[in-house]
Design a protein around this motif. Structure first.
Motif, PDB file in Angstrom:
ATOM      1  N   CYS A 138       0.746  -1.218  -0.087  1.00 45.48           N
ATOM      2  CA  CYS A 138       0.007  -0.052   0.165  1.00 45.48           C
ATOM      3  C   CYS A 138       0.884   1.416   0.041  1.00 45.48           C
ATOM      4  N   ASN A 139       1.875   1.319   0.743  1.00 44.66           N
ATOM      5  CA  ASN A 139       2.848   2.374   1.041  1.00 44.66           C
ATOM      6  C   ASN A 139       3.330   2.742  -0.610  1.00 44.66           C
ATOM      7  N   ARG A 142       0.856   4.719  -1.981  1.00 40.17           N
ATOM      8  CA  ARG A 142       0.812   6.093  -1.310  1.00 40.17           C
ATOM      9  C   ARG A 142       1.896   6.982  -1.850  1.00 40.17           C
ATOM     10  N   LYS A 147      -1.127  10.006   0.743  1.00 42.31           N
ATOM     11  CA  LYS A 147      -1.521   9.213   1.996  1.00 42.31           C
ATOM     12  C   LYS A 147      -3.054   8.554   1.986  1.00 42.31           C
ATOM     13  N   SER A 148      -3.704   9.419   1.518  1.00 45.07           N
ATOM     14  CA  SER A 148      -5.128   8.961   1.444  1.00 45.07           C
ATOM     15  C   SER A 148      -5.619   7.825   0.493  1.00 45.07           C
ATOM     16  N   TRP A 149      -4.892   7.307  -0.381  1.00 44.35           N
ATOM     17  CA  TRP A 149      -5.040   6.371  -1.261  1.00 44.35           C
ATOM     18  C   TRP A 149      -5.297   5.001  -0.389  1.00 44.35           C
ATOM     19  N   HIS A 150      -6.210   4.175  -0.981  1.00 43.72           N
ATOM     20  CA  HIS A 150      -6.546   2.986  -0.312  1.00 43.72           C
ATOM     21  C   HIS A 150      -7.202   2.153  -1.531  1.00 43.72           C
TER      22      HIS A 150
END
Length: 195
Positions: A138-139, A142, A147-150
């Motif tokens: 995930c990072n 991001r 940082k708000s990506w999911h």
């Protein structure tokens, strides 16, 4: 193992005691090029979860673990032209970073998934490792998308280890357990964004 000692202390455990209990010696100042057996790595985080009583250990470690902490494979991902290229490189090259592992980038009707699986049948304690690896993956997203990506969803081979709130905080996405593989599912939006 970058940062493992300090992370273990933050979980309320003694890194030396944890390491000895799984037959390891760890310290933040060890050379980052030392080889470590995957089974020992998995056992280390399973033992932290057991001794601390915090079964979100893998989730927590993965959320703070940045791509540049992955060494060469992380730098290859970060210096790729686009996020899509970074994911291709990560999927193709990850087994060189970590043996007995299969990673694949799979096209689906509504997007993609990046799969992760330990292929060594002797490594049975692997839930914390799977959760921390999904956080690390995930990072990479991001780093390119913010940082708000999911992800759209997260799959795990294992059973639920923690609370729904822990998974929601880590991924902000539906999380499914006892799937055929561990994977992040995501759309193709943003894959052309530069790293």
């Amino acid at each position: 193992m970058t940062g493992a000692s300090s992370f273990i202390r933050q979980q309320g455990c003694d890194p030396d005691v944890i390491a000895r209990s799984v037959g390891l010696q760890i310290a933040d100042d060890l050379p980052p090029t030392l080889a470590l057996r995957l089974e020992d790595y998995c056992n280390l985080f399973e033992e932290v979860a057991r001794q601390s009583g915090r079964y979100d250990t893998g989730l927590a470690y993965g959320q703070q673990f940045q791509p540049d902490q992955l060494g060469l494979i992380g730098y290859i991902a970060l210096t790729s032209a686009t996020l899509g290229d970074a994911l291709i490189n990560l999927a193709e090259l990850f087994p060189y970073h970590q043996r007995a592992t299969q990673t694949r980038l799979v096209r689906m009707a509504d997007g993609f998934r990046i799969e992760y699986r330990i292929t060594d049948p002797l490594i049975s304690r692997r839930a914390q490792d799977a959760e921390l690896t999904m956080g690390m993956f995930c990072n990479v997203f991001r780093r390119a998308l913010g940082k708000s990506w999911h992800p759209d969803a997260v799959w795990f081979e294992h059973t639920c280890q923690s609370t729904a709130a822990d998974y929601a905080a880590a991924f902000d996405a539906p999380v499914f357990f006892q799937r055929g593989t561990t994977a992040l599912l995501f759309s193709d939006v943003g894959l052309d964004v530069p790293m």
